[in-house]
Scaffold this active site. Structure first.
Site, PDB file in Angstrom:
ATOM      1  N   HIS A 253     -17.158 -34.118 -33.282  1.00 17.19           N
ATOM      2  CA  HIS A 253     -18.111 -35.152 -32.846  1.00 17.19           C
ATOM      3  C   HIS A 253     -17.392 -36.339 -32.213  1.00 17.19           C
ATOM      4  CE1 HIS A 253     -17.739 -37.950 -36.346  1.00 17.19           C
ATOM      5  NE2 HIS A 253     -17.596 -36.864 -37.066  1.00 17.19           N
ATOM      6  N   GLU A 299     -23.122 -37.758 -34.807  1.00 15.40           N
ATOM      7  CA  GLU A 299     -23.047 -37.007 -36.065  1.00 15.40           C
ATOM      8  C   GLU A 299     -23.200 -37.956 -37.243  1.00 15.40           C
ATOM      9  OE1 GLU A 299     -21.068 -35.317 -39.659  1.00 15.40           O
ATOM     10  OE2 GLU A 299     -20.604 -37.147 -38.575  1.00 15.40           O
ATOM     11  N   GLU A 300     -22.533 -39.107 -37.152  1.00 15.97           N
ATOM     12  CA  GLU A 300     -22.387 -39.952 -38.337  1.00 15.97           C
ATOM     13  C   GLU A 300     -23.697 -40.484 -38.899  1.00 15.97           C
ATOM     14  OE1 GLU A 300     -19.960 -39.975 -40.035  1.00 15.97           O
ATOM     15  OE2 GLU A 300     -18.103 -39.873 -38.901  1.00 15.97           O
ATOM     16  N   ASP A 327     -13.731 -31.355 -38.089  1.00 14.67           N
ATOM     17  CA  ASP A 327     -14.189 -32.693 -38.500  1.00 14.67           C
ATOM     18  C   ASP A 327     -13.621 -33.021 -39.876  1.00 14.67           C
ATOM     19  OD1 ASP A 327     -15.494 -35.095 -38.733  1.00 14.67           O
ATOM     20  OD2 ASP A 327     -17.465 -34.235 -39.142  1.00 14.67           O
TER      21      ASP A 327
HETATM   22 ZN   LIG Z   1     -16.890 -36.724 -39.016  1.00 13.44          ZN
END
Ligand SMILES: [Zn+2]
Length: 458
Positions: A253, A299-300, A327
């Site tokens: 990401h 993503e976060e 990740d």
């Molecule tokens: Zn991450």
């Protein structure tokens, strides 16, 4: 097995600091890149150029509408029985206190379950302190165990009438860095102030409560929600020479939290894939199938990039042979795992010797995947893990300390070599991983909404 050109690449790649240089470029030229921010837009431009510079083909963006939350002022002070400033940070999607903050007695709980069972009268008008430790482990499962406190604790405290909540940071360090991370409110209007204290400050607060029986805290958190913004998933490929429609998908990401520069999370993952992509694009013979690199948006604090990708590509999900996500920071790849249909174990057996020179082994465990590719797994796309050593990762994860200084260039090079050789091997073979069985797809959907990042139990 591996052609000499690829085999010879392993030692070259493990001796190269190309991936570390990529993280340095991302962290200095872009910096923090929370979804919707100016840094997020800059990151998309950076990623397009980075893919092109490394010889990837079909480089393009796919639009993602992202939710936009912005951090504000954040201070926490123990005001009684002694006075002390506490290192605090707002959790993602935290609501705001009044500008001057709130001051209230603190009530401590040592588990989410204990908070759920609490009499609302004992919580009302207080600041809840949810004090759950994160255990250190090579496979990261201690994080998976602790993360529900961050995700669900704030809403539970809000519904019981608390004025705010602070959790012990979900992290394994003993430094005065607070760890942010996403929390969840069923209704955004119900968002209320939710912060994390650094581990040493959580220790202090717990000791004060134990020794003195009471504590008062003042808390200021002023984040805000802004209108949705435009971002993008950034995609590049090494097109297959025989079966370009069959795809080995590698994800990471592009967004990061705003406190540090997102060097480990997930600059390292982006760099691993860009370095692997560079090595594959440079080979004189391309693999039979396509290797596609996707750098996902948000993503976060939303998972909108991964969800939008699966939605837009649902019709051709059957053409994704397998998906992997990088990740997990910059430490070494230690395990190779798969999850799919009955065919997957034979595919794993064929890959094991490929990564043996890198000291990567396989065990009986099945792949866990990553947050951005769970929406694909929910469509049946099989998963492949090149699992990294998590022992140090949660010391730094989601803190202001997540900067380039934390990068282990040698380990990152080993991870790049592992991704490059596994991607080449799967893409050049006719190996099938089958499909994730229907009964397991629901679990992938649940993971995507819970987003624990690592499994709670193995
Ligand atoms: Zn991450």
């Amino acid at each position: 097995v591996l052609p000499a050109e690829v085999r010879d690449h392993q030692p070259q790649l493990t001796a190269s600091h190309g991936a570390a240089d990529t993280v340095q470029s991302l962290t200095t030229e872009v910096g923090p890149r929370l979804a919707g921010s100016a840094g997020d837009k800059l990151a998309v431009t950076w990623a397009i150029a980075a893919m092109k510079a490394r010889g990837l083909s079909n480089v393009h963006t796919e639009k993602v509408t992202v939710k936009h939350w912005e951090r504000g002022v954040e201070t926490a002070t123990l005001v009684a029985p002694t006075r002390h400033n506490l290192a605090v940070t707002a959790l993602g999607w935290s609501g705001a206190t009044p500008p001057k903050g709130v001051e209230a007695p603190v009530v401590r709980f040592d588990s989410l379950e204990a908070l759920k069972k609490a009499d609302p009268a004992s919580v009302a008008k207080k600041i809840v302190f949810l004090d759950v430790h994160t255990r250190r482990s090579v496979d990261g499962h201690g994080y998976g165990e602790a993360v529900p406190t961050r995700r669900y604790g704030p809403e539970v405290a809000a519904k019981k009438g608390a004025v705010a909540i602070v959790i012990r940071s979900i992290g394994t360090d003993h430094l005065r860095f607070a760890h942010t991370g996403e929390t969840h409110f069923t209704d955004a209007k119900g968002a209320f102030p939710a912060g994390a204290l650094s581990n040493p400050d959580a220790d202090l607060l717990a000791h004060v409560l134990e020794a003195r029986g009471e504590a008062r805290m003042s808390l200021v958190l002023t984040p805000r929600v802004l209108p949705d913004a435009e971002s993008a998933n950034v995609v590049g490929e090494i097109p297959g020479r025989e079966k370009p429609n069959e795809v080995v998908l590698l994800g990471a990401h592009l967004d990061s939290w705003d406190l540090g520069t997102g060097a480990l999370d997930d600059g390292a993952g982006c760099a691993i894939l860009l370095e692997a992509g560079r090595a594959l694009a440079a080979l004189s013979q391309k693999p039979r199938r396509t290797v596609r690199i996707v750098l996902f948006a948000q993503e976060e604090n939303g998972l909108t990039g991964g969800e939008e990708y699966a939605r837009a590509h649902a019709a051709d999900a059957a053409q994704v042979v397998v998906a992997a996500e990088a990740d997990s920071g910059s430490d070494r790849v230690v395990k190779l795992r798969v999850r799919g249909g009955p065919e997957a174990s034979a595919a794993l057996t064929s890959l094991t010797p490929v990564v043996a020179p890198l000291n990567v082994t396989s065990d009986g465990e099945r792949a866990f995947g990553g947050a951005d590719i769970w929406p694909l797994a929910a469509l049946g796309v099989p998963l492949l893990d090149l699992e990294q050593d998590f022992s140090r990762y949660f010391d730094v994860h989601h803190t202001a300390n997540d900067t380039f200084a934390q990068i282990d260039a040698d380990a990152l090079a080993q991870a790049s070599a592992a991704y490059a050789t596994v991607a080449w091997s799967v893409a050049d073979s006719a190996a099938s991983f089958g499909r994730i069985p229907e009964g397991e797809r629901e679990k992938a959907k649940a993971l995507a909404s819970d987003k624990p990042a690592t499994p709670a139990k193995k």
